[in-house]
Design a protein around this motif. Structure first.
Motif, mmCIF file in Angstrom:
data_model
loop_
_atom_site.group_PDB
_atom_site.id
_atom_site.type_symbol
_atom_site.label_atom_id
_atom_site.label_comp_id
_atom_site.label_asym_id
_atom_site.label_seq_id
_atom_site.Cartn_x
_atom_site.Cartn_y
_atom_site.Cartn_z
ATOM 1 N N LEU A 495 0.875 -1.246 0.025
ATOM 2 C CA LEU A 495 -0.035 0.077 0.075
ATOM 3 C C LEU A 495 0.852 1.436 0.068
ATOM 4 O O LEU A 495 0.343 2.430 -0.394
ATOM 5 N N LEU A 496 1.963 1.185 0.275
ATOM 6 C CA LEU A 496 2.779 2.361 0.598
ATOM 7 C C LEU A 496 3.884 2.498 -0.564
ATOM 8 O O LEU A 496 4.708 1.737 -0.857
ATOM 9 N N PRO A 497 3.470 3.524 -1.627
ATOM 10 C CA PRO A 497 4.273 3.904 -2.601
ATOM 11 C C PRO A 497 5.794 3.860 -2.241
ATOM 12 O O PRO A 497 6.538 3.699 -3.170
ATOM 13 N N ALA A 498 6.129 4.431 -1.346
ATOM 14 C CA ALA A 498 7.505 5.013 -1.008
ATOM 15 C C ALA A 498 8.336 3.485 -0.751
ATOM 16 O O ALA A 498 9.456 3.926 -1.141
ATOM 17 N N VAL A 499 7.554 2.535 -0.089
ATOM 18 C CA VAL A 499 8.553 1.489 -0.282
ATOM 19 C C VAL A 499 8.898 0.834 -1.581
ATOM 20 O O VAL A 499 10.125 0.656 -1.559
ATOM 21 N N GLY A 500 7.954 0.818 -2.513
ATOM 22 C CA GLY A 500 8.097 0.508 -3.714
ATOM 23 C C GLY A 500 9.460 1.300 -4.292
ATOM 24 O O GLY A 500 10.294 0.752 -5.094
ATOM 25 N N GLY A 501 9.259 2.754 -4.175
ATOM 26 C CA GLY A 501 10.232 3.495 -4.784
ATOM 27 C C GLY A 501 11.607 3.383 -4.349
ATOM 28 O O GLY A 501 12.579 3.277 -5.238
ATOM 29 N N ALA A 502 11.582 3.027 -2.947
ATOM 30 C CA ALA A 502 12.840 2.922 -2.521
ATOM 31 C C ALA A 502 13.588 1.778 -2.883
ATOM 32 O O ALA A 502 14.840 1.529 -3.201
ATOM 33 N N LEU A 503 12.806 0.537 -2.868
ATOM 34 C CA LEU A 503 13.382 -0.601 -3.546
ATOM 35 C C LEU A 503 13.795 -0.664 -4.576
ATOM 36 O O LEU A 503 14.564 -1.344 -5.390
#
Length: 613
Positions: A495-503
């Motif tokens: 649900l958190l786009p920031a996690v996907g962006g960081a990875l």
């Protein structure tokens, strides 16, 4: 404190905690020991969060003792962390914290002289895993690898009064030690060729030599030990045997992060050492690893579906998903790596939560047998809801992070391998469906009681010893709160786009050999490839919904299929497939150490031949 100073602390903190617990365990009450273990686990997580935040999209490098390179030559120990390595260490820390909290009331009160042994071993296990994720030196990776393994063997056989855990730990230890000896031999070959042990240093020296058979053999030997730890077929036989006898909190770590570290190590070695212009050819390695990953995924899925022993079911599910992780990493692209990073982060929470709820069943009923527990879980509605939710997440239900990681990995590989999404859908459906089937039978009493099968060897899960003293006690709050939090964390990954962006940025960095080498030598290099897209796509959502629907249908067919029209015809086809495919597979998992060692030798021989051709 400098960012680089946080790297040694990531290993030192759990080591110090283990020492304190061993010494204090003889003098402190149980509550104080649990509090100390939790405090050290929290301190480790806090340090890794700070390291993750400070490192950003670069690298953190620490030469232990100040022994930095002189004119390009190095003899010191280097720790080098990027966001993939630090992220794995952080995932390890988070799961260890969850396990420590889960174990507050899990075990019966041990003898005073052994009160601090279990949490001390858990923290020692954490030190080995974090050190392995953060090391920049091949020999030290072997040292941390062996520390991790030795502690895992002790934890698997922790209940020494029962011969089954001891046997499982021995099989685990011997098979993994043989794989480690292969890795050590490969390290010796690389050192003889290059005179270096650091990842970056070996990579630079190897780039100056023509790629030859020695380099290929060294790669195979080094990676063999890592693939054994990752439970890749045909090196996987130890894993279900170990999981079926290990304490439930230990299973949470083995499946949640340890086997994934094996895949990480194999790909880390490739990118930093063997991906140079004269290293291992990418197309050849990609084909070999994709084939191994698909075989592992299918074997794991088929064997998972066949299990009634819940711990073995979840163990074979891990084998299946490790195959999918290996396929994604074998794409040798930032997009594939980003998808696997998301998948691993979410899968860790889901699998640990499933083992934790299985521990609740063992706590209450002293059994992990799906058939024997039929309808007996009605008194555990919350545990049943968590178990079913974990099965749906395992099948790839959006918006869980498992679905997002699966979707990104599928998209990364479908151009080169158009059939790859079908493999991901089938494996996710079979593993998730097995969990949903067990959930329906155990927690709702759905369907008739399954009939006993007489064909072939089978581990039932009956006659297990409860791992607590009083199985009639009220279920402790941590044993239900921990899996709930873990499932919420898996949901947050999706649900958190920031996690996907960081990875996504971390995956681009992980696959950039030049940037890694420059960072080790104190320089910086701009990224050379675009950041992969790690967001949701319509295709990914549809495929995830398809795998979830198929998992639900499979579970329903297994529970109520006998009542459906045409069930006899379908059953006859299933029996034919069982005799031709499933039964031979079940017989291969004999539990005999000699068979497993033979398969290890066969796997190494095939790997050597394929890589040398």
């Amino acid at each position: 404190m400098r960012t680089a100073d946080l790297l040694p602390l990531a290993v030192a903190v759990p080591l110090l905690g283990a020492v304190v617990l061993v010494i204090g365990g003889r003098r402190l009450p149980r509550v104080a020991i649990d509090s100390l273990a939790t405090a050290f686990a929290l301190l480790e997580v806090a340090g890794l969060v700070l390291l993750w935040a400070r490192t950003g999209d670069g690298h953190a490098v620490s030469w232990v003792g100040g022994w930095s390179p002189v004119r390009g030559e190095s003899v010191g120990i280097v720790l080098a962390g990027d966001r993939i390595g630090i992220g794995l260490a952080l995932l390890t820390g988070a799961l260890v914290l969850a396990v420590v909290v889960y174990s507050w009331r899990y075990f019966d009160e041990p003898p005073v002289q052994h009160a601090g042994v279990f949490p001390a071993l858990i923290l020692l296990f954490e030190a080995g895993m974090c050190g392995f994720a953060l090391t920049g030196d091949l020999f030290d990776a072997f040292v941390f690898f062996e520390l991790m393994g030795a502690v895992a063997y002790a934890l698997t056989g922790y209940r020494i009064e029962d011969p089954r855990p001891v046997q499982g730990a021995l099989i685990f230890g011997i098979v993994n030690s043989l794989g480690a000896y292969c890795s050590l031999l490969g390290i010796a070959l690389l050192y003889a060729r290059t005179g270096e042990l650091g990842f970056a240093q070996i990579g630079l020296k190897a780039a100056g030599h023509r790629g030859d058979a020695l380099l290929a053999v060294a790669f195979v030997l080094v990676v063999t030990g890592l693939l054994v730890k990752a439970a890749v077929v045909p090196f996987h036989f130890w894993l279900p045997d170990a999981h079926s006898v290990a304490p439930t909190p230990v299973c949470m770590l083995l499946s949640g992060v340890m086997v994934e570290l094996g895949v990480y190590g194999a790909v880390r070695v490739y990118w930093t050492v063997f991906s140079g212009p004269r290293g291992i050819a990418q197309p050849h390695l990609r084909a070999v690893f994709v084939a191994a990953g698909v075989l592992t995924a299918l074997v794991g899925a088929v064997m998972c579906w066949q299990q009634r022993h819940l711990k073995r079911m979840l163990a074979f599910s891990t084998v299946g998903h490790v195959g999918l992780f290996l396929v994604g990493m074998a794409l040798l692209s930032p997009a594939g790596t980003a998808g696997v990073a998301l998948y691993v982060a979410a899968h860790a929470g889901v699998k640990a939560a499933l083992f934790a709820t299985t521990g609740v069943l063992l706590d209450r009923h002293g059994s992990v047998d799906e058939h024997g527990l039929h309808g007996r879980g009605r008194d555990l509605p919350l545990a049943g809801a968590l178990f079913a939710l974990g099965g749906l997440a395992l099948a790839g239900l959006p918006p869980f992070g498992t679905a997002l990681g699966k979707a990104v990995t599928e998209h990364a590989g479908e151009d080169r391998f158009p059939w790859l999404p079908a493999v991901f859908v089938l494996v996710s459906a079979a593993t998730g469906g097995a969990v949903l089937r067990a959930s329906a039978r155990i927690f709702t009493g759905a369907g008739p009681r399954p009939r006993e099968r007489c064909a072939g060897p089978e581990t039932t899960g009956t006659g297990e010893e409860p791992e607590i003293r009083d199985p009639q006690r009220r279920i402790p709050v941590p044993m239900l709160a921990v899996p709930a939090v873990l499932l919420c964390a898996s949901l947050g990954v999706g649900l958190l786009p920031a996690v996907g962006g960081a990875l996504g940025r971390a995956a681009r960095q992980f696959t950039d050999r030049t940037a890694y080498t420059a960072a080790v030598y104190g320089h910086s290099v701009a990224p050379s490839s675009p950041v992969p897209d790690t967001g949701w796509s319509a295709e990914g959502v549809l495929l995830s919904l398809a795998s979830t629907a198929l998992a639900t249908l499979l579970a329903a067919a297994a529970v109520w299929g006998a009542k459906w029209r045409g069930a006899a015809r379908v059953g006859s086809v299933g029996r034919a497939v069982g005799r031709g495919v499933v039964l031979p597979l079940r017989r291969l998992h004999s539990g005999h150490l000699g068979d497993y060692v033979a398969w290890l030798a066969v796997g190494v021989a095939v790997f050597l031949v394929v890589m040398a051709v």
